[in-house]
Design a protein around this motif. Structure first.
Motif, PDB file in Angstrom:
ATOM      1  N   LEU A  22       0.854  -1.187   0.000  1.00 38.40           N
ATOM      2  CA  LEU A  22       0.000   0.000   0.000  1.00 38.40           C
ATOM      3  C   LEU A  22       0.887   1.232   0.000  1.00 38.40           C
ATOM      4  O   LEU A  22       1.796   1.341   0.794  1.00 38.40           O
ATOM      5  CB  LEU A  22      -0.868   0.005   1.261  1.00 38.40           C
ATOM      6  N   ALA A 234     -14.765  14.958  -2.411  1.00 40.11           N
ATOM      7  CA  ALA A 234     -15.091  14.042  -1.317  1.00 40.11           C
ATOM      8  C   ALA A 234     -16.565  13.749  -1.107  1.00 40.11           C
ATOM      9  O   ALA A 234     -16.966  12.597  -1.055  1.00 40.11           O
ATOM     10  CB  ALA A 234     -14.494  14.585  -0.013  1.00 40.11           C
ATOM     11  N   ALA A 276     -14.078  11.281   4.153  1.00 38.09           N
ATOM     12  CA  ALA A 276     -13.951  10.357   3.015  1.00 38.09           C
ATOM     13  C   ALA A 276     -12.746   9.444   3.181  1.00 38.09           C
ATOM     14  O   ALA A 276     -12.522   8.571   2.343  1.00 38.09           O
ATOM     15  CB  ALA A 276     -13.859  11.141   1.715  1.00 38.09           C
ATOM     16  N   GLY A 277     -11.963   9.675   4.237  1.00 44.32           N
ATOM     17  CA  GLY A 277     -10.878   8.741   4.524  1.00 44.32           C
ATOM     18  C   GLY A 277      -9.482   9.279   4.309  1.00 44.32           C
ATOM     19  O   GLY A 277      -8.514   8.522   4.312  1.00 44.32           O
ATOM     20  N   GLN A 472      -8.948  12.678  -5.370  1.00 46.23           N
ATOM     21  CA  GLN A 472      -9.854  11.556  -5.103  1.00 46.23           C
ATOM     22  C   GLN A 472      -9.064  10.254  -4.930  1.00 46.23           C
ATOM     23  O   GLN A 472      -9.329   9.456  -4.033  1.00 46.23           O
ATOM     24  CB  GLN A 472     -10.860  11.368  -6.254  1.00 46.23           C
ATOM     25  N   SER A 476      -8.699   7.844  -1.634  1.00 46.03           N
ATOM     26  CA  SER A 476      -9.094   6.431  -1.718  1.00 46.03           C
ATOM     27  C   SER A 476      -8.002   5.510  -1.200  1.00 46.03           C
ATOM     28  O   SER A 476      -8.276   4.550  -0.482  1.00 46.03           O
ATOM     29  CB  SER A 476      -9.356   6.042  -3.171  1.00 46.03           C
ATOM     30  N   GLU A 477      -6.774   5.820  -1.598  1.00 44.22           N
ATOM     31  CA  GLU A 477      -5.639   5.017  -1.139  1.00 44.22           C
ATOM     32  C   GLU A 477      -5.544   5.039   0.384  1.00 44.22           C
ATOM     33  O   GLU A 477      -5.396   4.006   1.032  1.00 44.22           O
ATOM     34  CB  GLU A 477      -4.322   5.578  -1.706  1.00 44.22           C
ATOM     35  N   SER A 479      -7.808   5.807   2.575  1.00 47.42           N
ATOM     36  CA  SER A 479      -8.967   5.241   3.245  1.00 47.42           C
ATOM     37  C   SER A 479      -8.906   3.709   3.214  1.00 47.42           C
ATOM     38  O   SER A 479      -9.229   3.041   4.196  1.00 47.42           O
ATOM     39  CB  SER A 479     -10.239   5.792   2.610  1.00 47.42           C
ATOM     40  N   TYR A 480      -8.430   3.161   2.097  1.00 44.44           N
ATOM     41  CA  TYR A 480      -8.327   1.699   2.012  1.00 44.44           C
ATOM     42  C   TYR A 480      -7.221   1.185   2.934  1.00 44.44           C
ATOM     43  O   TYR A 480      -7.385   0.176   3.616  1.00 44.44           O
ATOM     44  CB  TYR A 480      -8.060   1.267   0.566  1.00 44.44           C
ATOM     45  N   TYR A 482      -6.232   2.440   5.706  1.00 47.98           N
ATOM     46  CA  TYR A 482      -6.719   2.450   7.084  1.00 47.98           C
ATOM     47  C   TYR A 482      -7.641   1.259   7.349  1.00 47.98           C
ATOM     48  O   TYR A 482      -7.532   0.589   8.379  1.00 47.98           O
ATOM     49  CB  TYR A 482      -7.441   3.778   7.365  1.00 47.98           C
ATOM     50  N   GLN A 483      -8.524   0.971   6.382  1.00 50.61           N
ATOM     51  CA  GLN A 483      -9.441  -0.159   6.560  1.00 50.61           C
ATOM     52  C   GLN A 483      -8.666  -1.470   6.706  1.00 50.61           C
ATOM     53  O   GLN A 483      -9.007  -2.320   7.532  1.00 50.61           O
ATOM     54  CB  GLN A 483     -10.405  -0.253   5.376  1.00 50.61           C
ATOM     55  N   ASP A 487      -8.830  -3.991   9.768  1.00 49.17           N
ATOM     56  CA  ASP A 487      -9.154  -5.411   9.578  1.00 49.17           C
ATOM     57  C   ASP A 487      -8.055  -6.304  10.146  1.00 49.17           C
ATOM     58  O   ASP A 487      -8.332  -7.373  10.686  1.00 49.17           O
ATOM     59  CB  ASP A 487      -9.345  -5.723   8.083  1.00 49.17           C
ATOM     60  N   ALA A 584     -16.126   7.357 -11.950  1.00 51.04           N
ATOM     61  CA  ALA A 584     -15.997   6.672 -10.656  1.00 51.04           C
ATOM     62  C   ALA A 584     -14.680   5.904 -10.599  1.00 51.04           C
ATOM     63  O   ALA A 584     -14.342   5.176 -11.523  1.00 51.04           O
ATOM     64  CB  ALA A 584     -17.168   5.719 -10.462  1.00 51.04           C
ATOM     65  N   ILE A 585     -13.934   6.124  -9.535  1.00 55.33           N
ATOM     66  CA  ILE A 585     -12.707   5.346  -9.342  1.00 55.33           C
ATOM     67  C   ILE A 585     -12.893   4.448  -8.127  1.00 55.33           C
ATOM     68  O   ILE A 585     -13.560   4.814  -7.171  1.00 55.33           O
ATOM     69  CB  ILE A 585     -11.470   6.236  -9.143  1.00 55.33           C
ATOM     70  N   THR A 586     -12.327   3.265  -8.190  1.00 56.34           N
ATOM     71  CA  THR A 586     -12.363   2.406  -6.998  1.00 56.34           C
ATOM     72  C   THR A 586     -10.973   1.849  -6.753  1.00 56.34           C
ATOM     73  O   THR A 586     -10.157   1.807  -7.640  1.00 56.34           O
ATOM     74  CB  THR A 586     -13.322   1.214  -7.147  1.00 56.34           C
TER      75      THR A 586
ATOM     76  N   ARG B  20     -17.273   6.340   0.496  1.00 59.37           N
ATOM     77  CA  ARG B  20     -16.088   5.724   1.099  1.00 59.37           C
ATOM     78  C   ARG B  20     -16.268   4.228   1.284  1.00 59.37           C
ATOM     79  O   ARG B  20     -15.421   3.427   0.892  1.00 59.37           O
ATOM     80  CB  ARG B  20     -15.805   6.394   2.451  1.00 59.37           C
ATOM     81  N   LYS B  23     -16.519   2.170  -2.034  1.00 53.73           N
ATOM     82  CA  LYS B  23     -15.224   2.025  -2.712  1.00 53.73           C
ATOM     83  C   LYS B  23     -14.307   1.045  -1.973  1.00 53.73           C
ATOM     84  O   LYS B  23     -13.574   0.277  -2.606  1.00 53.73           O
ATOM     85  CB  LYS B  23     -14.577   3.404  -2.878  1.00 53.73           C
ATOM     86  N   ILE B  24     -14.357   1.101  -0.646  1.00 51.16           N
ATOM     87  CA  ILE B  24     -13.531   0.158   0.128  1.00 51.16           C
ATOM     88  C   ILE B  24     -13.969  -1.276  -0.143  1.00 51.16           C
ATOM     89  O   ILE B  24     -13.147  -2.163  -0.382  1.00 51.16           O
ATOM     90  CB  ILE B  24     -13.596   0.485   1.644  1.00 51.16           C
ATOM     91  N   ARG B  27     -12.947  -2.515  -3.563  1.00 52.64           N
ATOM     92  CA  ARG B  27     -11.522  -2.858  -3.643  1.00 52.64           C
ATOM     93  C   ARG B  27     -11.201  -4.127  -2.860  1.00 52.64           C
ATOM     94  O   ARG B  27     -10.411  -4.968  -3.310  1.00 52.64           O
ATOM     95  CB  ARG B  27     -10.704  -1.676  -3.120  1.00 52.64           C
ATOM     96  N   TYR B  38     -18.332  -1.330 -10.247  1.00 54.18           N
ATOM     97  CA  TYR B  38     -18.887  -0.284  -9.390  1.00 54.18           C
ATOM     98  C   TYR B  38     -19.702   0.660 -10.257  1.00 54.18           C
ATOM     99  O   TYR B  38     -19.210   1.192 -11.240  1.00 54.18           O
ATOM    100  CB  TYR B  38     -17.760   0.465  -8.665  1.00 54.18           C
TER     101      TYR B  38
END
Lengths: 586, 137
Positions: A22, A234, A276-277, A472, A476-477, A479-480, A482-483, A487, A584-586, B20, B23-24, B27, B38
């Motif tokens: 990451l 955001a 938004a993270g 954006q 996203s990077e 926020s992911y 952190y998730q 986890d 949209a980006i994911t 948020r 998107k999480i 991914r 998506y």
């Protein structure tokens, strides 16, 4: 600090092994750590005290980081502040570079404004809550609008189904706005309105109510959020493409500068970017770069920087990591001061001083064990106060589930009152000033933000950066990342991934569908009673003006006064401006 | 068991733009080896149902935080039934009052994931439901 002395924190970061897949977006300059020259005393302590301790009992983790994944060292000493000057980097409160706050006496003079964001159901429901909050000692109003209103749809539009009055109050016309502020004297109360894409229209409604009450526009005060850039970045409540949206924002600046000198035409917001993270540094950098973008556009319109810059206000998040947040607010003031003075040549000290509102982090609230949220919110609010905020919203304990009950909202307000009147932190200005840790972190957060600001400059400004989805993607990077940490239980959230317990549900506020029916009925009546010909005439004039380049505020005001609805006015502008759809980006 | 990848449509119905979570999840499911589409923001139930049919997905994940779930979800389920897509697993993630969950499940929602759910739990739920033994049942 002069610009050329800034070193890049993005190119020198070392990737921690555990997260090598990451990307890391910010970390302190390793050069600043490498060039650190500890005193003889510090070296002696390391050898004689620290090392034996570490041999006996190692620390709990290899690396300690903030919630933004920013590395924090074991100890900060004078060696970390080499080259830092208390006179120039810290200065004195009320003076450049404003690190210690924008007022010389800060909370000894006047406490921050306790401004609880509220809104739900129909206008009469929220009016009742406002009057309750004012009676409880709240000192300013803050309006939350429902999603149809935020997106410029009337309550009876097909897309409004299921959303009316749910996330805020439903306002479809001046008639609703009159009910919202019934028996609330706009001459005496300052009102913040969280509205962005349709901000000009909602503001026109507010001004019309003020006029009806006989309040002088020159004296009324409040804040319009009106920050469309962070919507693209955001929160995603946009209607029109960036160009026409920016035009509407600058129209309100221009109108406000002449007509409402005490009203903040914008609240440039990092809050939603953080929700938004983003990391703390991203929140700071993207918000301030948004601010630069608005100033650029206003100057291009022909406005004088010192005429409108004193009415620019900011809005930051208060997240969990106590010191990182405090550093963020202190760095924000320093960056804005340098920007206004060096980049824009502002001469008025009021243009240099960054004023900001803070809201505790909604995204930090847990649905599990909700009473713990009172503690989280208190710590976050304390960080905002130690960071020198001008106004504050504290979230309610039940907001991971729903809009707050009156009970929960009262506890949230009492939290601020306890900090203000019992904790003692208001007795002196900037109590953390001079702390080796806080000053070092303030400098590092500032440098990290400058790096991003320069990157966005290189992309041709924020509108261009948004169109390329740069901010954006960065968010996203983060926020992911952190998730993933949550986890993996590398970051602990009490009650969620550790210290879990069985519990019973709490009572929450329910908004039923009767609000939507009441709103639909009110709109039907309005359309029957108003002059349809007058509405058509005003909307036609607005459409024509939108095709040209004159300021749209007077036309919007005329349409609002004729009781054209929010949806009708937004549709007129949709016809001319078109609508925006993001990639949209994911 | 075949090598066919699990196909998932992540959709955000309603007017809310807070993406948020969507998107999480998109991914995380992709990282778990699934094929993820998506839809982007503000999808009506009609748009979601037709995207799901077009993309021939096994799973639809809805992210809803605004309180509009009671209006939106039953309509989507009805549209899926009309299209004969009753084998598609529909999941909701977001802010859903516990009192609403029984009715949502009665409407055909397979599971509701509340705030704090780990992405791994969602991955496992999907894999389990799509395992050949579960499909026979």
């Amino acid at each position: 600090m002069p610009k050329e002395e800034r070193t890049s924190s993005l190119t020198t970061s070392a990737e921690p092994e555990s997260r090598r897949t990451l990307s890391r977006t910010s970390s302190p300059t390793s050069s600043s750590v490498l060039s650190r020259k500890p005193s003889a005393g510090e070296l002696e302590w390391e050898k004689n005290v620290l090392e034996p301790t570490l041999e006996k009992s190692p620390e709990r983790a290899k690396e300690f980081t903030t919630i933004s994944d920013y590395p924090i060292r074991r100890l900060y000493t004078p060696a970390d502040l080499d080259g830092w000057s208390p006179e120039t980097d810290l200065g004195y409160p009320g003076e450049p570079p404003y690190t210690r706050g924008i007022h010389s006496t800060m909370y000894r003079g006047r406490l921050w404004t306790m401004r609880q964001f509220a809104g739900f159901g129909a206008a009469e429901d929220t009016n009742k809550r406002f009057r309750y909050l004012l009676a409880q000692g709240q000192t300013g109003l803050s309006v939350a609008f429902d999603l149809p209103t935020l997106m410029g749809y009337d309550s009876d539009h097909a897309l409004s189904e299921g959303e009316v009055g749910k996330c805020g109050v439903a306002i479809s016309s001046l008639a609703d706005m009159e009910v919202l502020f019934d028996k609330i004297p706009l001459a005496d109360v300052s009102t913040s309105m969280t509205i962005n894409s349709p901000a000009a229209i909602i503001w026109a409604m507010y001004l019309a109510v003020a006029e009806k009450q006989g309040a002088d526009w020159k004296k009324i005060s409040g804040t319009l959020q009106n920050d469309i850039l962070k919507e693209y970045i955001a929160q995603k409540e946009y209607i029109y493409p960036p160009g026409p949206s920016m035009r509407l924002v600058i129209d309100t600046f221009e109108f406000g500068t002449k007509q409402t000198p005490k009203f903040n035409a914008i609240s440039i917001s990092g809050y939603h970017i953080r929700e938004a993270g983003s990391t703390a540094i991203q929140e700071l950098a993207f918000t301030l770069r948004d601010g630069i973008e608005y100033v650029d556009w206003a100057i291009r319109r022909g406005l004088e920087v010192d005429d409108f810059a004193p009415r620019l206000s900011f809005f930051f998040n208060a997240h969990n990591d106590f010191f990182e947040e405090i550093a963020k607010y202190r760095a924000a003031r320093r960056i804005w001061y340098k920007t206004m003075r060096e980049r824009f040549g502002a001469k008025n000290a009021r243009s240099w001083a960054l004023r900001f509102h803070t809201q505790t982090a909604g995204c930090s609230l847990t649905a599990q064990q909700p009473y713990n949220n009172v503690v989280r919110t208190a710590l976050q609010a304390l960080a905002a106060v130690l960071g020198g905020t001008q106004s504050l919203h504290t979230n309610s304990l039940d907001e991971a589930w729903a809009l707050p009950t009156e009970f929960a909202a009262t506890v949230a307000l009492r939290t601020q009152q306890i900090i203000a009147h019992e904790s003692g932190v208001t007795n002196t200005v900037d109590p953390l000033g001079g702390s080796y840790f806080v000053e070092t972190l303030t400098g590092e957060v500032e440098r990290g933000a400058w790096d991003y600001i320069e990157k966005i400059d290189a992309l041709g400004g924020m509108v261009n950066a948004i169109e390329r989805a740069y901010p954006q993607r960065e968010i996203s990077e983060a926020s992911y990342r952190y998730q993933v940490e949550v986890d993996r239980r590398e970051k602990i959230i009490v009650g969620v991934n550790d210290f879990v317990a069985e519990e019973k549900a709490i009572d929450t506020l329910q908004i039923d569908e009767s609000v939507a029916h009441r709103q639909a009925e009110r709109l039907r009546k309005l359309r029957a009673e108003r002059s349809g010909a007058e509405v058509d005439r005003r909307l036609k004039a607005l459409r024509k003006a939108a095709e040209g380049d004159e300021n749209l505020m007077p036309h919007i005001y005329d349409a609002v006064k004729a009781y054209a609805t929010l949806g009708e006015i937004c549709d007129a502008l949709r016809d001319v401006f078109g609508i925006y759809e993001e990639v949209a980006i994911t | 068991m075949t090598d066919k990848k699990i196909r998932v449509l992540i959709a955000k119905p309603g007017l809310d733009g807070h993406d948020r979570g969507a998107k999480i999840i998109a991914r995380a499911l992709r990282d778990a080896g699934m094929e993820v589409i998506y839809t982007g923001l503000r999808q009506t139930p009609e748009m979601i149902a037709s995207a799901a049919a077009q993309e021939d997905v096994d799973v639809i994940g809805l992210s809803i935080l605004s309180g509009a779930h009671n209006a939106l979800c039953p309509r989507l389920m009805e549209l899926l039934r009309e299209k004969g897509m009753t084998d598609v697993i529909v999941l909701i993630g977001g802010i859903i009052p516990e009192a609403d969950i029984p009715d949502l499940k009665k409407a055909g929602i397979a599971e509701v994931f509340l705030p704090g759910t780990s992405t791994q739990d969602i991955v496992e739920f999907i894999r389990k439901r799509l395992a050949p033994s579960a499909q026979k049942a």
